[in-house]
Write a protein that holds these residues in place. Structure first.
Motif, short mmCIF file in Angstrom:
data_model
loop_
_atom_site.label_atom_id
_atom_site.label_comp_id
_atom_site.label_asym_id
_atom_site.label_seq_id
_atom_site.Cartn_x
_atom_site.Cartn_y
_atom_site.Cartn_z
N ALA A 110 0.86 -1.18 0.00
CA ALA A 110 0.00 0.00 0.00
C ALA A 110 0.90 1.23 0.00
CB ALA A 110 -0.91 0.00 1.22
N LEU A 111 0.61 2.17 -0.91
CA LEU A 111 1.36 3.42 -0.99
C LEU A 111 0.49 4.52 -0.41
CD1 LEU A 111 2.77 3.13 -4.60
CD2 LEU A 111 3.99 2.76 -2.46
N ILE A 112 1.02 5.22 0.57
CA ILE A 112 0.28 6.29 1.24
C ILE A 112 1.02 7.60 0.98
CG2 ILE A 112 -0.62 7.15 3.45
CD1 ILE A 112 -1.85 4.47 2.58
N ASP A 113 0.30 8.59 0.49
CA ASP A 113 0.87 9.93 0.29
C ASP A 113 1.12 10.53 1.67
OD1 ASP A 113 1.37 12.65 -0.18
OD2 ASP A 113 -0.01 12.71 -1.89
N THR A 114 2.34 10.84 1.97
CA THR A 114 2.70 11.33 3.30
C THR A 114 2.06 12.70 3.58
OG1 THR A 114 4.80 10.18 3.08
CG2 THR A 114 4.64 11.73 4.87
N GLN A 115 1.91 13.52 2.56
CA GLN A 115 1.35 14.86 2.75
C GLN A 115 -0.16 14.81 3.03
OE1 GLN A 115 2.51 16.87 -0.83
NE2 GLN A 115 4.60 17.23 -0.12
N THR A 116 -0.91 13.97 2.32
CA THR A 116 -2.37 13.93 2.47
C THR A 116 -2.85 12.79 3.37
OG1 THR A 116 -2.71 12.54 0.54
CG2 THR A 116 -2.70 14.94 0.19
N GLY A 117 -2.04 11.73 3.51
CA GLY A 117 -2.44 10.57 4.29
C GLY A 117 -3.38 9.64 3.54
N ASN A 124 -1.02 7.88 -12.20
CA ASN A 124 -0.88 9.32 -12.38
C ASN A 124 -0.84 10.08 -11.06
OD1 ASN A 124 -3.54 9.10 -11.65
ND2 ASN A 124 -4.36 10.16 -13.45
N ALA A 125 -1.14 9.41 -9.92
CA ALA A 125 -1.03 10.04 -8.61
C ALA A 125 0.41 10.01 -8.11
CB ALA A 125 -1.93 9.35 -7.62
N PRO A 131 7.22 12.54 -1.12
CA PRO A 131 7.43 11.51 -0.08
C PRO A 131 6.19 10.61 0.05
CG PRO A 131 7.11 13.65 0.93
CD PRO A 131 7.11 13.88 -0.55
N MET A 132 6.44 9.31 0.26
CA MET A 132 5.39 8.32 0.43
C MET A 132 5.80 7.34 1.51
SD MET A 132 4.25 7.15 -3.29
CE MET A 132 5.76 7.41 -4.16
N THR A 133 4.79 6.64 2.01
CA THR A 133 5.03 5.54 2.92
C THR A 133 4.55 4.28 2.22
OG1 THR A 133 4.71 6.95 4.85
CG2 THR A 133 4.57 4.58 5.21
N VAL A 134 5.40 3.25 2.21
CA VAL A 134 5.06 1.98 1.60
C VAL A 134 4.82 0.99 2.73
CG1 VAL A 134 5.80 0.12 0.08
CG2 VAL A 134 6.47 2.48 -0.42
N GLY A 139 6.36 -4.74 7.56
CA GLY A 139 6.65 -3.40 8.04
C GLY A 139 6.36 -2.35 6.98
N SER A 140 6.88 -1.16 7.21
CA SER A 140 6.66 -0.07 6.26
C SER A 140 7.96 0.72 6.10
CB SER A 140 5.52 0.83 6.72
OG SER A 140 5.70 1.23 8.04
N ALA A 141 8.03 1.52 5.05
CA ALA A 141 9.22 2.32 4.77
C ALA A 141 8.79 3.64 4.15
CB ALA A 141 10.15 1.55 3.83
N ASP A 142 9.53 4.69 4.50
CA ASP A 142 9.30 6.00 3.86
C ASP A 142 10.18 6.04 2.62
OD1 ASP A 142 7.51 6.90 5.79
OD2 ASP A 142 9.12 7.54 7.12
N VAL A 143 9.60 6.43 1.50
CA VAL A 143 10.34 6.45 0.23
C VAL A 143 10.12 7.79 -0.47
CG1 VAL A 143 10.26 3.96 -0.11
CG2 VAL A 143 8.46 5.36 -1.06
N LEU A 144 11.04 8.06 -1.38
CA LEU A 144 10.95 9.26 -2.22
C LEU A 144 11.17 8.78 -3.65
CD1 LEU A 144 10.66 12.35 -1.98
CD2 LEU A 144 13.13 12.48 -1.94
#
Length: 156
Positions: A110-117, A124-125, A131-134, A139-144
């Motif tokens: 799951a990819l979560i937009d860090t700015q909007t949640g 296209n999003a 920045p995103m959270t995967v 677990g999860s990871a912050d990615v760019l």
């Protein structure tokens, strides 16, 4: 004539005709064949006792009945508890199947937009340098993202 009666033709002490002369009063009725007040009281007591026994609750029978009802309630409560446990187990199994974690365990992310949640659902999003959270199975990871190359095909 006849001796002793003067020709009346009846028994001594019996009058002829409906004459009204003052004679002796009629004899009293014969006494009852036993002490009637006592016999009546006993009969009344027996009747009252019978009625009371019919209306009075039989305590031993009532206690047995209550015991049977208590056993039935206990069995019903146990059956209801068992059904509720089975229902909870069934719902827990359904939740496991529908759990996002199970989806992650099958290899999805799951990819979560860090700015909007919000979850990112379309290519296209995805924007470079955003920045995103995967979220993954373990677990999860912050990615760019460095670069985004949209594909025309949905194949893996």
């Amino acid at each position: 004539g006849l001796a002793g009666g003067g020709g009346s033709g009846g028994t001594p002490g019996q009058r002829r005709g409906g004459g009204g002369g003052g004679g002796a009063p009629p004899p009293p009725p014969p006494p009852p064949a036993g002490p009637r007040p006592v016999r009546d009281a006993r009969a009344h007591f027996a009747l009252v006792q019978y009625r009371w026994q019919r209306r009075r609750p039989d305590v031993a029978t009532q206690i047995e009945h209550l015991g049977r009802l208590a056993e039935r309630m206990q069995r019903a409560r146990e059956r209801r508890h068992e059904r509720a446990n089975a229902r909870v187990s069934e719902l827990a199994a359904r939740l496991q199947v529908l759990s996002p974690q199970r989806t992650f365990e099958r290899g999805y992310a799951a990819l979560i937009d860090t700015q909007t949640g919000r979850a990112l659902r379309a290519p296209n999003a995805l924007k470079p340098k955003r920045p995103m959270t995967v979220h993954l199975a373990e677990g999860s990871a912050d990615v760019l993202l460095a670069d985004v190359q949209p594909r025309l095909s949905d194949e893996f």
